[in-house]
Write an enzyme that holds these catalytic residues in place. Sequence first.
Site, short mmCIF file in Angstrom:
data_model
loop_
_atom_site.label_atom_id
_atom_site.label_comp_id
_atom_site.label_asym_id
_atom_site.label_seq_id
_atom_site.Cartn_x
_atom_site.Cartn_y
_atom_site.Cartn_z
NE ARG A 52 45.85 59.48 73.08
CZ ARG A 52 46.50 59.36 74.22
NH1 ARG A 52 47.53 60.14 74.49
NH2 ARG A 52 46.12 58.46 75.11
CG ASP A 54 50.48 65.75 69.31
OD1 ASP A 54 49.80 65.12 70.13
OD2 ASP A 54 51.71 65.59 69.17
NE ARG A 202 55.53 67.48 65.24
CZ ARG A 202 55.12 67.97 66.41
NH1 ARG A 202 54.07 67.43 67.02
NH2 ARG A 202 55.75 68.98 66.96
#
Lengths: 262, 262
Positions: A52, A54, A202
Amino acid sequence: MLTRYKMTMSYDGHLFHGFQLQPDQRTVQGTVEDALKKMTKGQRVIVQGSGRTDASVHALGQVIHFDYPGKAIPANKMILALNSMMPTDIIFTDCQIVDENFHARYSIKGKWYRYRVSLDHFVNPFKRFYTGHFPYALDVKKMQEAGRDLLGKHDFTSFAASGGQIEDKVRTIYYVNITKDEKENEVIFDFIGSGFLYNMVRIMVAALLEIGNERRPLHDLKRVIAAKDRQEVRQTAHASGLYLYHVFYDDVPQKYRQDRYL
Amino acid sequence: MLTRYKMTMSYDGHLFHGFQLQPDQRTVQGTVEDALKKMTKGQRVIVQGSGRTDASVHALGQVIHFDYPGKAIPANKMILALNSMMPTDIIFTDCQIVDENFHARYSIKGKWYRYRVSLDHFVNPFKRFYTGHFPYALDVKKMQEAGRDLLGKHDFTSFAASGGQIEDKVRTIYYVNITKDEKENEVIFDFIGSGFLYNMVRIMVAALLEIGNERRPLHDLKRVIAAKDRQEVRQTAHASGLYLYHVFYDDVPQKYRQDRYL
């Protein structure tokens, strides 16, 4: 009869609610599945991504596979057909017919993520959807040195968002490269690894920026990794700077195996 | 008491209905005037731009002026105040207090427009709002040579959209530069002139692309200029590739005066 297609795609993530299908939301998976449903005249074709991404996260080399029912379409025709139905924020760049042993997620040998940070004093209007923003002093050499502490096989619990459901937090980081793009006034972070936990890139970027800004000691990441505690890094860099850059289905090339020298 | 401010700004034009104020539309002028109205507690402050830009057209160096009523605010405070009220697609990059002889439009000595054309085979999702698109063969050297035919003082009727209301179509082009950005796979067109008619840059780019693609003879622009007929160039390059790059309020520097050598 089913034919399995492996397709590589780029997308501008800023107008998508992420990759994964969600009812009543504009998602990458949903957009591709809608197009395939038109091609099959109503039959659902499930799109499997390499992973995935985001909301707001981009892709320059996302990979998907799907099993197309009915008569096989040549790969060069499939890419034209799907591109003609895609909105302008998605583009397919490669298409191959593969055998059923290929799986976009389970066949992965490595993933490459890139993170772009704009150093402009103010948020640049042309980069607001495409970079993170850090208008403070930054020592790129220090970040590059600190980045080496991430290399190798570690339990990355300290760099995993608490929402993740995966129990095994051990991953191997093969390559970390941090460079300044003087023309663009950006710092570019590249990470290649066996896989990445939820928000891991991140969180690593946020910690490295703190080191580059001298708000965290140069080799603090060794301590952070050992602590296995998400509270050690409270920040998460903004989604808009993150790009899924490449997915490796063959062994990660030796030139990107910095972990060999540890 | 009125204080005149000269401000330089960048904006991403893709979500604006152009620069000029229009009722019930999101415009650059309207956005800045709304912010100034808040600062003056309800008094309208008219924003004068160096010129309009159309919907989807960007600016890296648009210049405005306005007369702020009441107590003068230092320039470094004014830019912070306005930037704090701007949406993320507008940023002010410079602010000066000027005397009443300065006028953002009437004091202009020259304007610099840039046009970016992506040569990618498909429309690149990350460039769809920021470039034109020309996925065909292109000879940059031929375009550069043809661009020299635009230099100097000419009646540019053939390059003016029919909607324009200005009768005098004579302008001087000082500088034309056309380069390939190999890394970005783009062609960059730069034009500096005394002024430009409505859609003139986009029509010049369209004509030059036809020359670069060998659909128009190398020195055809001489004939097109002489014809004074808009029908000679039917195409207009897409607005999304156009940037108002710089406005000159002093004489255009000699290094950009290619017309001197004609």
